[in-house]
Design a protein around this motif. Structure first.
Motif, PDB file in Angstrom:
ATOM      1  N   THR A  11       4.619  11.944  -2.559  1.00  0.00           N
ATOM      2  CA  THR A  11       4.089  10.936  -3.463  1.00  0.00           C
ATOM      3  C   THR A  11       4.391  11.303  -4.912  1.00  0.00           C
ATOM      4  O   THR A  11       4.777  10.457  -5.716  1.00  0.00           O
ATOM      5  CB  THR A  11       2.575  10.802  -3.255  1.00  0.00           C
ATOM      6  OG1 THR A  11       2.337  10.280  -1.959  1.00  0.00           O
ATOM      7  CG2 THR A  11       1.966   9.873  -4.285  1.00  0.00           C
ATOM      8  N   GLU A  12       4.259  12.574  -5.219  1.00  0.00           N
ATOM      9  CA  GLU A  12       4.586  13.064  -6.567  1.00  0.00           C
ATOM     10  C   GLU A  12       6.044  12.783  -6.908  1.00  0.00           C
ATOM     11  O   GLU A  12       6.371  12.347  -8.008  1.00  0.00           O
ATOM     12  CB  GLU A  12       4.326  14.563  -6.671  1.00  0.00           C
ATOM     13  CG  GLU A  12       2.892  14.944  -6.921  1.00  0.00           C
ATOM     14  CD  GLU A  12       2.355  14.411  -8.240  1.00  0.00           C
ATOM     15  OE1 GLU A  12       3.001  14.617  -9.277  1.00  0.00           O
ATOM     16  OE2 GLU A  12       1.286  13.770  -8.225  1.00  0.00           O
ATOM     17  N   LEU A  13       6.915  13.047  -5.944  1.00  0.00           N
ATOM     18  CA  LEU A  13       8.339  12.766  -6.165  1.00  0.00           C
ATOM     19  C   LEU A  13       8.569  11.278  -6.385  1.00  0.00           C
ATOM     20  O   LEU A  13       9.351  10.872  -7.249  1.00  0.00           O
ATOM     21  CB  LEU A  13       9.178  13.230  -4.971  1.00  0.00           C
ATOM     22  CG  LEU A  13       9.387  14.714  -4.768  1.00  0.00           C
ATOM     23  CD1 LEU A  13      10.522  14.949  -3.796  1.00  0.00           C
ATOM     24  CD2 LEU A  13       9.650  15.413  -6.086  1.00  0.00           C
ATOM     25  N   ALA A  14       7.885  10.489  -5.614  1.00  0.00           N
ATOM     26  CA  ALA A  14       8.066   9.038  -5.708  1.00  0.00           C
ATOM     27  C   ALA A  14       7.623   8.519  -7.065  1.00  0.00           C
ATOM     28  O   ALA A  14       8.253   7.653  -7.659  1.00  0.00           O
ATOM     29  CB  ALA A  14       7.288   8.343  -4.593  1.00  0.00           C
ATOM     30  N   ILE A  15       6.530   9.069  -7.544  1.00  0.00           N
ATOM     31  CA  ILE A  15       5.988   8.623  -8.836  1.00  0.00           C
ATOM     32  C   ILE A  15       6.905   9.030  -9.984  1.00  0.00           C
ATOM     33  O   ILE A  15       7.221   8.235 -10.863  1.00  0.00           O
ATOM     34  CB  ILE A  15       4.569   9.206  -9.044  1.00  0.00           C
ATOM     35  CG1 ILE A  15       3.597   8.512  -8.088  1.00  0.00           C
ATOM     36  CG2 ILE A  15       4.129   9.049 -10.478  1.00  0.00           C
ATOM     37  CD1 ILE A  15       2.233   9.154  -8.045  1.00  0.00           C
ATOM     38  N   ASN A  16       7.336  10.295  -9.961  1.00  0.00           N
ATOM     39  CA  ASN A  16       8.256  10.785 -10.990  1.00  0.00           C
ATOM     40  C   ASN A  16       9.697  10.527 -10.571  1.00  0.00           C
ATOM     41  O   ASN A  16      10.514  11.439 -10.535  1.00  0.00           O
ATOM     42  CB  ASN A  16       8.051  12.283 -11.229  1.00  0.00           C
ATOM     43  CG  ASN A  16       6.600  12.606 -11.499  1.00  0.00           C
ATOM     44  OD1 ASN A  16       5.904  11.856 -12.166  1.00  0.00           O
ATOM     45  ND2 ASN A  16       6.143  13.719 -10.961  1.00  0.00           N
ATOM     46  N   SER A  17       9.997   9.309 -10.258  1.00  0.00           N
ATOM     47  CA  SER A  17      11.305   9.024  -9.686  1.00  0.00           C
ATOM     48  C   SER A  17      12.352   8.733 -10.762  1.00  0.00           C
ATOM     49  O   SER A  17      13.048   7.749 -10.703  1.00  0.00           O
ATOM     50  CB  SER A  17      11.214   7.851  -8.718  1.00  0.00           C
ATOM     51  OG  SER A  17      10.846   6.691  -9.441  1.00  0.00           O
ATOM     52  N   THR A  18      12.407   9.622 -11.729  1.00  0.00           N
ATOM     53  CA  THR A  18      13.504   9.551 -12.688  1.00  0.00           C
ATOM     54  C   THR A  18      14.704  10.209 -12.026  1.00  0.00           C
ATOM     55  O   THR A  18      14.676  10.511 -10.854  1.00  0.00           O
ATOM     56  CB  THR A  18      13.141  10.316 -13.964  1.00  0.00           C
ATOM     57  OG1 THR A  18      12.827  11.659 -13.606  1.00  0.00           O
ATOM     58  CG2 THR A  18      11.941   9.686 -14.637  1.00  0.00           C
ATOM     59  N   ASP A  19      15.761  10.448 -12.756  1.00  0.00           N
ATOM     60  CA  ASP A  19      16.898  11.124 -12.154  1.00  0.00           C
ATOM     61  C   ASP A  19      16.704  12.633 -12.141  1.00  0.00           C
ATOM     62  O   ASP A  19      17.401  13.346 -11.439  1.00  0.00           O
ATOM     63  CB  ASP A  19      18.217  10.760 -12.869  1.00  0.00           C
ATOM     64  CG  ASP A  19      17.978  10.080 -14.200  1.00  0.00           C
ATOM     65  OD1 ASP A  19      16.807   9.784 -14.507  1.00  0.00           O
ATOM     66  OD2 ASP A  19      18.949   9.857 -14.943  1.00  0.00           O
ATOM     67  N   LYS A  20      15.737  13.114 -12.927  1.00  0.00           N
ATOM     68  CA  LYS A  20      15.515  14.556 -12.966  1.00  0.00           C
ATOM     69  C   LYS A  20      14.738  15.025 -11.746  1.00  0.00           C
ATOM     70  O   LYS A  20      13.753  14.403 -11.363  1.00  0.00           O
ATOM     71  CB  LYS A  20      14.714  14.935 -14.227  1.00  0.00           C
ATOM     72  CG  LYS A  20      15.502  14.802 -15.521  1.00  0.00           C
ATOM     73  CD  LYS A  20      14.581  15.111 -16.701  1.00  0.00           C
ATOM     74  CE  LYS A  20      15.047  14.371 -17.951  1.00  0.00           C
ATOM     75  NZ  LYS A  20      13.988  14.189 -18.954  1.00  0.00           N
ATOM     76  N   PRO A  21      15.170  16.156 -11.191  1.00  0.00           N
ATOM     77  CA  PRO A  21      14.408  16.709 -10.065  1.00  0.00           C
ATOM     78  C   PRO A  21      13.065  17.258 -10.530  1.00  0.00           C
ATOM     79  O   PRO A  21      12.908  17.643 -11.687  1.00  0.00           O
ATOM     80  CB  PRO A  21      15.310  17.830  -9.559  1.00  0.00           C
ATOM     81  CG  PRO A  21      16.189  18.178 -10.709  1.00  0.00           C
ATOM     82  CD  PRO A  21      16.377  16.927 -11.495  1.00  0.00           C
ATOM     83  N   VAL A  22      12.121  17.307  -9.607  1.00  0.00           N
ATOM     84  CA  VAL A  22      10.790  17.828  -9.886  1.00  0.00           C
ATOM     85  C   VAL A  22      10.634  19.155  -9.158  1.00  0.00           C
ATOM     86  O   VAL A  22      10.986  19.262  -7.981  1.00  0.00           O
ATOM     87  CB  VAL A  22       9.696  16.855  -9.410  1.00  0.00           C
ATOM     88  CG1 VAL A  22       8.316  17.352  -9.809  1.00  0.00           C
ATOM     89  CG2 VAL A  22       9.942  15.457  -9.952  1.00  0.00           C
ATOM     90  N   SER A  23      10.119  20.165  -9.849  1.00  0.00           N
ATOM     91  CA  SER A  23       9.977  21.481  -9.219  1.00  0.00           C
ATOM     92  C   SER A  23       8.719  21.546  -8.361  1.00  0.00           C
ATOM     93  O   SER A  23       7.738  20.843  -8.603  1.00  0.00           O
ATOM     94  CB  SER A  23       9.919  22.574 -10.288  1.00  0.00           C
ATOM     95  OG  SER A  23       8.656  22.560 -10.912  1.00  0.00           O
ATOM     96  N   ILE A  24       8.775  22.425  -7.363  1.00  0.00           N
ATOM     97  CA  ILE A  24       7.625  22.664  -6.489  1.00  0.00           C
ATOM     98  C   ILE A  24       6.404  23.035  -7.322  1.00  0.00           C
ATOM     99  O   ILE A  24       5.290  22.592  -7.044  1.00  0.00           O
ATOM    100  CB  ILE A  24       7.932  23.841  -5.533  1.00  0.00           C
ATOM    101  CG1 ILE A  24       9.111  23.501  -4.618  1.00  0.00           C
ATOM    102  CG2 ILE A  24       6.711  24.216  -4.729  1.00  0.00           C
ATOM    103  CD1 ILE A  24       8.762  22.763  -3.383  1.00  0.00           C
TER     104      ILE A  24
END
Lengths: 136, 136
Positions: B15-28
Motif C-alpha cells: 500500500t505504501e508503494l502504491a501511494i508513493n507511486s512516483t517513478d522513484k523507488p521507496v526504501s524498505i
DNA sequence: GGATAACATATTAAATTAGTATGAATTGGC
DNA sequence: GCCAATTCATACTAATTTAATATGTTATCC
C-alpha cells in the motif's frame, strides 16, 4: 490461509455421525476406525463440539455421540468455530492501542479485514453438513 | 482459517508503494517507518514479492522498491500466494497414498476441499490493490 | 463387577511464526 | 575512490501452535 487439520478431522468425524444417524450413539472408537483418525485427538475435538452444542453424548458402555442438531442446521462455519476458535483474523479493530502497527486512528485497513471476515463467515456458513454428506 | 501476519504486513507495505507511486523507488526503511513494521522481516517478504513479480527493485543508494504491475492488476490472492505459499489447503487430492486418512479411493471429501479452494481463490483474486488503497 | 466409553488434564515432539543477527553485493553522491 | 545507503542472502532463535500421546477418572450397560 488454510483450513486446519482440526476442521478437517471434525468434518470427517461429524460426517460419520450423520451417516449413522440412527437413534443409537456412535462411539469415538468406531468413528476413528471408519475414518482412520487418532482416537484421543478426536476425543478432544468432540468435547469442544459438545460445548458448542453441535453434538450430544451418552455416557458409559454402549454410549457415544450423536448430532445435537439437524444436519442441515450444522454449517462448516459452526464446525470451524467450535474446534478452531477464532477462525478468521480481524487483526485490527480500528483501535491502535490493541494493534501495534496501527499508528494513526482510525486504521485504514479495518474495513478490508472486516469485509473479508464477513464474506468468509457467510461462505462457510452456507456450507451445511447435509450437502457435504450428499456429495460423498 | 485466518489471514497471516505476513499477508497483513505485505498488504500494508505494498500500500505504501502504491501511494508513493512516483517513478522513484521507496526504501524498505521508509516503508517500515510509515507503517511501523520490522525492517528485516519486511526485507524477506519483499524478496518473495520480487520473486513473484509483484515488485521490482533498484540496488544501492537511493534504491528501493516499486510495484512491478499496475495496482489494479495486483490482487490480494497474488500477495498471499507470494508471501504465504500454499495459502489454501487441499488436504486431499483424492489419492489415498498422499493423504493418510483417506482409506478408500476416491476420497469423498476432495470435491468439498476443491470447491472451497476455488471459491476462496476467486474471492481473494477479486480484491485488487487499487480498491484497498481507495478505501484508506 | 467388569467392560465400555465419555470426560479431564498434563505432557510432548515437531513444525511454524515472527522475528533478529550478521554480513555480502550494488549503487549514488561527494 | 570512498562512504553511505540500500538490496540481497543466509543463519539463527524464542515463542507459539499443532497434532498428537499419556494417564487417569467418572458414568453406564450387562
Amino acid at each position: 490461509m488454510n483450513i486446519s487439520t482440526k476442521t478437517e478431522y471434525a468434518v470427517r468425524a461429524l460426517t460419520e455421525l450423520a451417516i449413522n444417524s440412527t437413534d443409537k450413539p456412535v462411539s469415538i472408537n468406531d468413528i476413528c476406525k471408519n475414518q482412520n483418525l487418532p482416537v484421543k485427538y478426536i476425543e478432544q475435538l468432540f468435547r469442544k463440539l459438545k460445548q458448542n452444542g453441535l453434538v450430544k453424548s451418552v455416557h458409559g458402555a454402549k454410549g457415544g455421540y450423536q448430532l445435537a442438531l439437524k444436519i442441515h442446521n450444522i454449517s462448516l462455519k459452526d464446525i470451524m468455530e467450535a474446534v478452531d476458535e477464532n477462525y478468521v483474523a480481524p487483526f485490527c479493530n480500528g483501535n491502535a492501542e490493541e494493534h501495534v502497527h496501527c499508528i494513526g486512528l482510525p486504521c485504514g485497513f479495518k474495513e478490508l479485514w472486516d469485509e473479508i471476515n464477513e464474506h468468509t463467515e457467510n461462505y462457510f456458513d452456507s456450507i451445511k453438513l447435509d450437502q457435504i454428506v450428499a456429495r460423498l
